[in-house]
Design an enzyme around this catalytic site. Sequence first.
Site, mmCIF file in Angstrom:
data_model
loop_
_atom_site.group_PDB
_atom_site.id
_atom_site.type_symbol
_atom_site.label_atom_id
_atom_site.label_comp_id
_atom_site.label_asym_id
_atom_site.label_seq_id
_atom_site.Cartn_x
_atom_site.Cartn_y
_atom_site.Cartn_z
ATOM 1 C CE1 TYR A 2 7.056 14.500 -2.562
ATOM 2 C CE2 TYR A 2 5.111 13.294 -2.062
ATOM 3 C CZ TYR A 2 5.798 14.373 -2.482
ATOM 4 O OH TYR A 2 5.293 15.421 -3.173
ATOM 5 C CE1 TYR A 50 -8.179 4.080 -0.805
ATOM 6 C CE2 TYR A 50 -6.030 3.174 -0.554
ATOM 7 C CZ TYR A 50 -6.921 3.191 -1.286
ATOM 8 O OH TYR A 50 -7.352 2.429 -2.062
ATOM 9 C CG ASP A 108 -10.032 4.146 -4.884
ATOM 10 O OD1 ASP A 108 -11.443 4.271 -5.241
ATOM 11 O OD2 ASP A 108 -9.241 3.465 -5.009
ATOM 12 C CD GLU A 145 -2.979 -0.728 0.024
ATOM 13 O OE1 GLU A 145 -3.317 0.697 -0.339
ATOM 14 O OE2 GLU A 145 -3.648 -1.555 -0.590
#
Length: 308
Positions: free
Chosen positions: A95, A133, A151, A48
């Site tokens: 990131y 989420y 989503d 995820e």
Amino acid sequence: MSTSEEWTFPDDVDREAVQDALVEWYEADHREFPWRRTEDPYEILVSEVMSQQTQLGRVVEAWESFLDRWPTTAALADADRADVVGFWTSHSLGYNNRAKYLHEAARQVEEEYDGAFPETPDELQELMGVGPYTANAVASFAFDNGDAVVDTNVKRVLYRAFDVPDDDPTFERVAGELMPAGESRVWNNAIMELGGVACEKTPSCDAAGCPWREWCHAYETGDFTAPDVPTQPSFEGSRRQMRGRVVSVLKEYDELGLDTLGPRVRVDYSPDGEHGREWLRGLVSDLADDGLVDLDETGEEPVARLQR
Ligand code: SF4
């Protein structure tokens, strides 16, 4: 489009049939991702976090390498943070903070939860970097204990299929009402698959064998816009629209001969004209091949009815 906040499912929609159709469609065939074969919460969390910024196809290799290197939360918790961040960078996973959070979450599981993952969406959100989420995805896919995922893909599907108003609280409520109780694992996988391979921005209702065509508002009206698709996507619109109309007319009648069905599908229908019996037989035969309609040609006039 509906506007009421109190939107409810149309009376003629049998919710159980809608649920069964989607789950059967998903179980018959779906994209194979390795994280769909595991129920290990750590492995699912890694997938995820990686897929938040990276295309699923590219995540597979990174996910497998990551788990080869750090196969458990204990192994990851013991790792040097610089190594985890280095892995992230070398696999172009976005990131670096996500790598740091993942490392920290593994430490939390080891130190605060004795190595056993929390199992509810609320508790999972206590882990570093895990938002609502992701928490819900892990609860669903690892523990079959989540809520309905909402989503962009799911919103698009609900908006098109059931004309659900473009309003987040309503999407949340409707998605929750539609999910079979206690079946978040298969349901969330299935509805996300529908949004990913059938009800994409440019939908492929027929090619993907969408299991919701007989109920779908967009399929019936030919309007495939959605909250994230402000203008009508371009595709072979008119034939698709006509197929949708055939299905919607047949919903109202037990069965119809082609020459009775024709004028209800096209105002310019005439049996021997360009848009006549042969044209309609072609449309109906395609729908029969797709398992939506039966075409009975044993009598004098071919008769069409919805498959039940
Ligand atoms: S019929 Fe088409 S528009 Fe409707 S839910 Fe299926 S893929 Fe989406």
